[in-house]
Write a protein that holds these residues in place. Structure first.
Motif, PDB file in Angstrom:
ATOM      1  N   ALA A  66      36.474  48.761  39.162  1.00  0.00           N
ATOM      2  CA  ALA A  66      37.403  49.805  39.598  1.00  0.00           C
ATOM      3  C   ALA A  66      37.263  50.100  41.090  1.00  0.00           C
ATOM      4  O   ALA A  66      38.227  50.509  41.748  1.00  0.00           O
ATOM      5  N   ALA A  67      36.083  49.877  41.636  1.00  0.00           N
ATOM      6  CA  ALA A  67      35.872  50.111  43.068  1.00  0.00           C
ATOM      7  C   ALA A  67      36.702  49.166  43.928  1.00  0.00           C
ATOM      8  O   ALA A  67      36.943  49.445  45.107  1.00  0.00           O
ATOM      9  N   SER A  68      37.179  48.054  43.332  1.00  0.00           N
ATOM     10  CA  SER A  68      37.988  47.079  44.072  1.00  0.00           C
ATOM     11  C   SER A  68      39.481  47.231  43.821  1.00  0.00           C
ATOM     12  O   SER A  68      40.278  46.441  44.343  1.00  0.00           O
ATOM     13  N   CYS A  69      39.859  48.229  43.005  1.00  0.00           N
ATOM     14  CA  CYS A  69      41.288  48.453  42.758  1.00  0.00           C
ATOM     15  C   CYS A  69      41.969  48.929  44.045  1.00  0.00           C
ATOM     16  O   CYS A  69      41.348  49.604  44.885  1.00  0.00           O
ATOM     17  N   THR A  99      49.337  49.606  34.692  1.00  0.00           N
ATOM     18  CA  THR A  99      50.391  48.767  35.295  1.00  0.00           C
ATOM     19  C   THR A  99      50.365  48.796  36.817  1.00  0.00           C
ATOM     20  O   THR A  99      51.263  48.243  37.460  1.00  0.00           O
ATOM     21  N   GLU A 100      49.360  49.428  37.394  1.00  0.00           N
ATOM     22  CA  GLU A 100      49.298  49.552  38.844  1.00  0.00           C
ATOM     23  C   GLU A 100      49.083  48.176  39.501  1.00  0.00           C
ATOM     24  O   GLU A 100      48.308  47.353  38.986  1.00  0.00           O
ATOM     25  N   PRO A 101      49.753  47.938  40.633  1.00  0.00           N
ATOM     26  CA  PRO A 101      49.514  46.686  41.367  1.00  0.00           C
ATOM     27  C   PRO A 101      48.125  46.690  41.996  1.00  0.00           C
ATOM     28  O   PRO A 101      47.600  47.740  42.380  1.00  0.00           O
ATOM     29  N   GLY A 102      47.527  45.510  42.072  1.00  0.00           N
ATOM     30  CA  GLY A 102      46.216  45.394  42.708  1.00  0.00           C
ATOM     31  C   GLY A 102      45.082  45.961  41.876  1.00  0.00           C
ATOM     32  O   GLY A 102      44.047  46.338  42.434  1.00  0.00           O
ATOM     33  N   CYS A 103      45.266  46.022  40.556  1.00  0.00           N
ATOM     34  CA  CYS A 103      44.210  46.567  39.689  1.00  0.00           C
ATOM     35  C   CYS A 103      43.194  45.475  39.378  1.00  0.00           C
ATOM     36  O   CYS A 103      43.503  44.475  38.720  1.00  0.00           O
ATOM     37  N   ALA A 104      41.957  45.659  39.828  1.00  0.00           N
ATOM     38  CA  ALA A 104      40.906  44.670  39.603  1.00  0.00           C
ATOM     39  C   ALA A 104      40.478  44.620  38.142  1.00  0.00           C
ATOM     40  O   ALA A 104      40.068  43.565  37.640  1.00  0.00           O
TER      41      ALA A 104
END
Length: 373
Positions: free
Chosen positions: A293-296, A305-310
């Motif tokens: 989650a720290a890289s989201c 559905t968020e873009p760039g979700c690690a």
């Protein structure tokens, strides 16, 4: 009466009478004010019906807990506490006058509608989560027990009991791997009390302080306790072949000194493992999700559905099982609901107290005014 120094002895002197129960210099320093009052130190080994058995330098004594029974259920005395007890001759019954601040504490939520916490054991160094291989693994339940253990402050390990029921080494290794996926960084020990496999590794953990056995009925906790104790101290009952469940063979939490060193607390089988203010424990169980989650892209990402979700990317590429994320969300929601219910209950109790004090104040004022009419 015992009058020797409360501090552990030097190597040239006899050990302190409570050394086998975990007494050390830090406990001695914390107990000093009570020693000055003539009270005895003791480790609570069992609690029932408002009384407890306490191991003191005088031996095992029975003491009443009336002086340490507050309204807060998390403040009641429990197995593993270090208590200040009346000396011999102080009266019948003897009383626990207070107990020392806990280093660690196992708490869970009760099944009551009041959303209260229940303390299971105190001052524990190691938590052995016992899981029977006689039935199918319930990974979600293991995650729940791990969250409880991490939140307590103890170091958890998972014990896969009845390992002799899985004679195929390859099949057993797969089961160990399955548990390791939900217990990152935690030791997973397949153990058989029947064959002795894994017992020495288990004993090495248990001799390093105070250890508690946690698990459902029929998991094999009492059998493991007897194995570590080298005696049939705990009753053992057969589990049902149909579902692997057993009756509660342990009905109270019992603290026992192990012959090879260390202290063991055996607990009754827990039907429900409700979390209690365990957000930190949940985070430790699912540490890989927090790291992803720290890289989201967004700091408040819901991992849906968020873009760039690690996290979603890890599910897509198979490095994070979707079941794992579902379990993480479930435990967080449960913990948040409980926190909200607890806050609401505390607000209601404060309001009730204010109203009661207001009514008492008005009654006192009316009585005062009536005197001067």
């Amino acid at each position: 009466m015992f009058h020797a120094s409360l501090h552990p002895s030097s190597s040239s002197a006899a050990p302190h009478p409570l050394a086998a129960y975990g007494w050390d210099e830090e406990w001695a320093a914390a107990f000093a004010p009570y020693a000055a009052q003539g009270l005895l130190p003791g480790r609570v080994v069992r609690v029932d019906r408002g009384q407890c058995d306490v191991m003191t330098p005088e031996g095992l004594v029975r003491a009443d807990t009336a002086f340490v029974t507050p309204h807060d259920p998390l403040r009641v005395i429990c197995t593993g506490d270090w208590a200040a007890v009346d000396p011999d001759g102080a009266g019948d019954p003897r009383y626990v006058r207070d107990y020392l601040p806990r280093r660690t504490a196992f708490t869970r939520s009760t099944s009551s509608k009041r959303s209260e916490g229940q303390i299971l054991a105190a001052n524990v160094d190691h938590a052995l989560i016992v899981v029977s291989l006689a039935v199918e693994l319930d990974l979600g339940r293991i995650e729940r027990f791990l969250a409880l253990a991490w939140e307590s402050g103890a170091q958890p390990a998972v014990v896969l009991s009845k390992a002799d029921l899985v004679p195929d080494p390859v099949g057993l290794s797969y089961l160990v791997e399955d548990v390791e996926t939900v217990a990152p960084g935690i030791e997973v020990l397949p153990v058989s009390s029947h064959t002795g496999d894994g017992v020495e590794a288990l004993r090495a953990i248990a001799t390093g302080g105070t250890t508690v056995l946690l698990g459902v009925s029929g998991a094999g906790k009492s059998t493991l306790a007897n194995t570590l104790l080298g005696a049939d101290a705990m009753d053992v009952q057969a589990t049902r072949d149909a579902d692997g469940k057993g009756r509660h063979t342990t009905t109270t939490r019992n603290l026992l000194a192990l012959p090879a060193g260390g202290v063991l607390i055996d607990t009754p089988g827990l039907r429900g493992v409700g979390l209690w203010d365990a957000e930190s424990g949940v985070g430790q169980v699912f540490s890989e999700i927090d790291e992803l989650a720290a890289s989201c892209r967004f700091h408040d990402c819901a991992h849906e559905t968020e873009p760039g979700c690690a996290v979603a990317a890890a599910i897509d590429d198979g490095t994070l099982p979707e079941r794992r994320l579902d379990s993480y969300r479930k435990l967080l929601r449960e913990n948040q609901r409980l926190a909200a219910k607890t806050d609401a209950r505390m607000r209601a109790e404060r309001l009730k107290g204010w109203k009661q004090r207001g009514a008492e104040g008005r009654a006192a004022m009316e009585m005062k005014q009536g005197r001067f009419r």
